[in-house]
Scaffold this motif. Structure first.
Motif, PDB file in Angstrom:
ATOM      1  N   TYR B  25       0.558   2.394   2.016  1.00 58.84           N
ATOM      2  CA  TYR B  25       0.048   3.746   2.243  1.00 58.84           C
ATOM      3  C   TYR B  25      -1.468   3.736   2.070  1.00 58.84           C
ATOM      4  CZ  TYR B  25      -0.301   4.122  -2.836  1.00 58.84           C
ATOM      5  OH  TYR B  25      -0.638   3.914  -4.153  1.00 58.84           O
ATOM      6  N   SER B  26      -2.104   4.685   2.662  1.00 61.10           N
ATOM      7  CA  SER B  26      -3.553   4.833   2.534  1.00 61.10           C
ATOM      8  C   SER B  26      -3.833   6.144   1.827  1.00 61.10           C
ATOM      9  CB  SER B  26      -4.225   4.828   3.900  1.00 61.10           C
ATOM     10  OG  SER B  26      -3.819   5.956   4.634  1.00 61.10           O
ATOM     11  N   SER B  27      -4.309   6.037   0.619  1.00 59.52           N
ATOM     12  CA  SER B  27      -4.631   7.234  -0.135  1.00 59.52           C
ATOM     13  C   SER B  27      -5.359   6.842  -1.409  1.00 59.52           C
ATOM     14  CB  SER B  27      -3.380   8.019  -0.487  1.00 59.52           C
ATOM     15  OG  SER B  27      -3.677   9.093  -1.339  1.00 59.52           O
ATOM     16  N   SER B  28      -6.309   7.630  -1.811  1.00 62.77           N
ATOM     17  CA  SER B  28      -6.975   7.379  -3.078  1.00 62.77           C
ATOM     18  C   SER B  28      -6.236   8.034  -4.227  1.00 62.77           C
ATOM     19  CB  SER B  28      -8.412   7.905  -3.018  1.00 62.77           C
ATOM     20  OG  SER B  28      -8.389   9.292  -2.767  1.00 62.77           O
ATOM     21  N   VAL B  29      -5.281   8.871  -3.885  1.00 58.97           N
ATOM     22  CA  VAL B  29      -4.507   9.577  -4.899  1.00 58.97           C
ATOM     23  C   VAL B  29      -3.048   9.184  -4.746  1.00 58.97           C
ATOM     24  CG1 VAL B  29      -3.764  11.829  -5.747  1.00 58.97           C
ATOM     25  CG2 VAL B  29      -6.087  11.526  -4.850  1.00 58.97           C
ATOM     26  N   PRO B  30      -2.384   8.777  -5.840  1.00 53.45           N
ATOM     27  CA  PRO B  30      -0.961   8.418  -5.698  1.00 53.45           C
ATOM     28  C   PRO B  30      -0.180   9.541  -5.036  1.00 53.45           C
ATOM     29  CG  PRO B  30      -1.753   7.816  -7.866  1.00 53.45           C
ATOM     30  CD  PRO B  30      -2.864   8.581  -7.204  1.00 53.45           C
ATOM     31  N   PRO B  31       0.415   9.226  -3.927  1.00 55.91           N
ATOM     32  CA  PRO B  31       1.094  10.252  -3.136  1.00 55.91           C
ATOM     33  C   PRO B  31       2.566  10.355  -3.481  1.00 55.91           C
ATOM     34  CG  PRO B  31       1.053   8.212  -1.933  1.00 55.91           C
ATOM     35  CD  PRO B  31       0.439   7.926  -3.287  1.00 55.91           C
ATOM     36  N   GLY B  59      17.800   4.133  -4.766  1.00 59.89           N
ATOM     37  CA  GLY B  59      18.302   5.057  -3.766  1.00 59.89           C
ATOM     38  C   GLY B  59      19.767   4.830  -3.466  1.00 59.89           C
ATOM     39  N   ILE B  60      20.161   5.306  -2.296  1.00 62.04           N
ATOM     40  CA  ILE B  60      21.556   5.166  -1.913  1.00 62.04           C
ATOM     41  C   ILE B  60      21.823   3.792  -1.311  1.00 62.04           C
ATOM     42  CG2 ILE B  60      21.805   7.640  -1.537  1.00 62.04           C
ATOM     43  CD1 ILE B  60      21.620   7.073   1.474  1.00 62.04           C
ATOM     44  N   ASN B  61      23.090   3.415  -1.258  1.00 59.65           N
ATOM     45  CA  ASN B  61      23.532   2.172  -0.597  1.00 59.65           C
ATOM     46  C   ASN B  61      22.895   0.913  -1.178  1.00 59.65           C
ATOM     47  OD1 ASN B  61      24.932   3.932   1.073  1.00 59.65           O
ATOM     48  ND2 ASN B  61      23.414   3.834   2.702  1.00 59.65           N
ATOM     49  N   GLY B  62      22.507   0.938  -2.439  1.00 59.83           N
ATOM     50  CA  GLY B  62      21.973  -0.245  -3.102  1.00 59.83           C
ATOM     51  C   GLY B  62      20.510  -0.552  -2.854  1.00 59.83           C
ATOM     52  N   PHE B  63      19.815   0.309  -2.167  1.00 62.99           N
ATOM     53  CA  PHE B  63      18.390   0.106  -1.902  1.00 62.99           C
ATOM     54  C   PHE B  63      17.541   0.586  -3.073  1.00 62.99           C
ATOM     55  CE2 PHE B  63      17.981  -1.397   2.399  1.00 62.99           C
ATOM     56  CZ  PHE B  63      19.189  -1.058   2.995  1.00 62.99           C
ATOM     57  N   GLU B  64      16.391  -0.049  -3.231  1.00 62.84           N
ATOM     58  CA  GLU B  64      15.408   0.404  -4.192  1.00 62.84           C
ATOM     59  C   GLU B  64      14.007   0.100  -3.669  1.00 62.84           C
ATOM     60  OE1 GLU B  64      16.699  -1.678  -7.716  1.00 62.84           O
ATOM     61  OE2 GLU B  64      15.180  -3.227  -7.428  1.00 62.84           O
ATOM     62  N   ALA B  65      13.019   0.755  -4.247  1.00 68.58           N
ATOM     63  CA  ALA B  65      11.632   0.549  -3.835  1.00 68.58           C
ATOM     64  C   ALA B  65      10.750   0.653  -5.069  1.00 68.58           C
ATOM     65  CB  ALA B  65      11.215   1.586  -2.793  1.00 68.58           C
ATOM     66  N   GLU B  66       9.672  -0.115  -5.054  1.00 66.90           N
ATOM     67  CA  GLU B  66       8.756  -0.107  -6.171  1.00 66.90           C
ATOM     68  C   GLU B  66       7.388   0.394  -5.726  1.00 66.90           C
ATOM     69  OE1 GLU B  66       8.336  -3.791  -8.258  1.00 66.90           O
ATOM     70  OE2 GLU B  66       7.286  -2.835  -9.941  1.00 66.90           O
ATOM     71  N   PHE B  67       6.897   1.417  -6.392  1.00 61.24           N
ATOM     72  CA  PHE B  67       5.565   1.939  -6.126  1.00 61.24           C
ATOM     73  C   PHE B  67       4.556   1.078  -6.879  1.00 61.24           C
ATOM     74  CE2 PHE B  67       2.254   4.813  -5.213  1.00 61.24           C
ATOM     75  CZ  PHE B  67       1.525   5.033  -6.371  1.00 61.24           C
ATOM     76  N   LYS B  68       3.618   0.454  -6.129  1.00 60.87           N
ATOM     77  CA  LYS B  68       2.578  -0.372  -6.749  1.00 60.87           C
ATOM     78  C   LYS B  68       1.221   0.198  -6.348  1.00 60.87           C
ATOM     79  CE  LYS B  68       5.064  -4.739  -7.198  1.00 60.87           C
ATOM     80  NZ  LYS B  68       5.049  -6.194  -6.906  1.00 60.87           N
ATOM     81  N   LYS B  69       0.618   0.898  -7.280  1.00 64.13           N
ATOM     82  CA  LYS B  69      -0.661   1.547  -6.993  1.00 64.13           C
ATOM     83  C   LYS B  69      -1.744   0.518  -6.682  1.00 64.13           C
ATOM     84  CE  LYS B  69      -3.984   4.732  -9.091  1.00 64.13           C
ATOM     85  NZ  LYS B  69      -4.300   5.529 -10.296  1.00 64.13           N
ATOM     86  N   SER B  70      -1.754  -0.608  -7.386  1.00 65.19           N
ATOM     87  CA  SER B  70      -2.803  -1.613  -7.204  1.00 65.19           C
ATOM     88  C   SER B  70      -2.751  -2.235  -5.817  1.00 65.19           C
ATOM     89  CB  SER B  70      -2.674  -2.712  -8.261  1.00 65.19           C
ATOM     90  OG  SER B  70      -1.407  -3.346  -8.150  1.00 65.19           O
ATOM     91  N   GLU B  71      -1.578  -2.229  -5.223  1.00 65.79           N
ATOM     92  CA  GLU B  71      -1.410  -2.805  -3.887  1.00 65.79           C
ATOM     93  C   GLU B  71      -1.225  -1.723  -2.819  1.00 65.79           C
ATOM     94  OE1 GLU B  71       1.014  -6.668  -5.722  1.00 65.79           O
ATOM     95  OE2 GLU B  71       1.876  -5.522  -4.051  1.00 65.79           O
ATOM     96  N   THR B  72      -1.270  -0.484  -3.184  1.00 70.69           N
ATOM     97  CA  THR B  72      -0.966   0.673  -2.310  1.00 70.69           C
ATOM     98  C   THR B  72       0.278   0.381  -1.476  1.00 70.69           C
ATOM     99  OG1 THR B  72      -2.503  -0.052  -0.568  1.00 70.69           O
ATOM    100  CG2 THR B  72      -3.346   1.496  -2.209  1.00 70.69           C
ATOM    101  N   SER B  73       1.335  -0.062  -2.163  1.00 70.51           N
ATOM    102  CA  SER B  73       2.549  -0.440  -1.444  1.00 70.51           C
ATOM    103  C   SER B  73       3.766   0.289  -1.984  1.00 70.51           C
ATOM    104  CB  SER B  73       2.778  -1.949  -1.539  1.00 70.51           C
ATOM    105  OG  SER B  73       3.119  -2.318  -2.857  1.00 70.51           O
ATOM    106  N   PHE B  74       4.775   0.360  -1.158  1.00 66.86           N
ATOM    107  CA  PHE B  74       6.056   0.988  -1.515  1.00 66.86           C
ATOM    108  C   PHE B  74       7.132   0.269  -0.700  1.00 66.86           C
ATOM    109  CE2 PHE B  74       8.532   3.984  -3.651  1.00 66.86           C
ATOM    110  CZ  PHE B  74       9.291   4.773  -2.803  1.00 66.86           C
TER     111      PHE B  74
END
Lengths: 113, 111
Positions: B25-31, B59-74
């Motif tokens: 993601y592109s943002s200076s503020v955690p979205p 989440g559902i169906n065994g999925f998960e996601a990790e928010f990493k601010k330092s990498e602006t990734s999800f």
């Protein structure tokens, strides 16, 4: 079970026709949206509405208009259909808060010939 | 304006293998951040969302996601793919009332 219902799954229209796509939600949501989905382009916002009679342009409003006369219903209008409007159209609704999810309808696949 | 980029329009995995779908993601503020799934000929369904608090979201169906601010990734993951996971996956961010979606990643699961 919450629902967003689009009036048609498939539509075939002729070039120049006026086309109405209807969407109804039963969740008392303030926000309603119309997106267009094309391969490789993802979902692009056409219009959205945050209240009855209110509308805001999205990223690709040209050639489209919308109507929201009642809270539960949001209509997308193609004033004069063209072949480049052949696409999948998705309606969605959500509460006013940004951190809440949007609920989507099943989509209307429109072909303009 | 806030936006997201999904790396890889098509991902293919074997049944039972790890699924990794990338979103930056592109943002200076955690979205706020969302992952949606679209099965063939259907609308979109929420998989999971990040708002505030715990950075690992399940989440559902065994999925998960990790928010990493330092990498602006999800990035979206699932330890073991199932044939029924074959679908299109969208990452999204709400700059305002509406969601901005990535271009989607089509997941193919092979036997």
């Amino acid at each position: 079970d919450v629902k967003v219902t689009q009036s048609s799954r498939y539509l075939v229209k002729r070039t120049g026709e006026k086309v109405f796509l209807e969407c109804v939600q039963d969740m008392d949501h303030e926000n309603m949206f119309w997106y267009r989905q094309d391969p490789g382009l993802g979902l692009r916002l056409i219009y959205f509405s945050y209240d009855v009679k209110m509308k805001e342009k999205g990223d690709i409003p040209e050639g489209y208009s919308v109507s929201r006369e009642k809270k539960e219903r949001f209509s997308l209008i193609l004033e004069s259909a063209s072949t480049n409007q052949t696409s999948m159209y998705l309606c969605a609704s959500s509460l006013l808060d940004r951190n809440t999810e949007a609920f989507f309808g099943q989509g209307t696949r429109l072909t303009v010939v | 304006a806030q936006s997201v980029t999904q790396l890889g329009s098509h991902v293919s995995v074997s049944e039972g293998a790890l699924v990794l779908l990338r979103c930056n993601y592109s943002s200076s503020v955690p979205p706020y951040l969302f992952w949606y799934v679209q099965y063939p000929n259907q609308g979109l369904q929420l998989l999971l969302k990040y708002t505030t608090g715990a950075t690992l979201v399940k989440g559902i169906n065994g999925f998960e996601a990790e928010f990493k601010k330092s990498e602006t990734s999800f990035h979206l993951t699932k330890p073991s793919a199932h044939m029924s996971d074959a679908a299109e996956y969208f990452c999204a961010v709400p700059p305002g009332y509406a969601l901005n979606f990535g271009k989607g990643t089509s997941l193919l699961v092979t036997p």
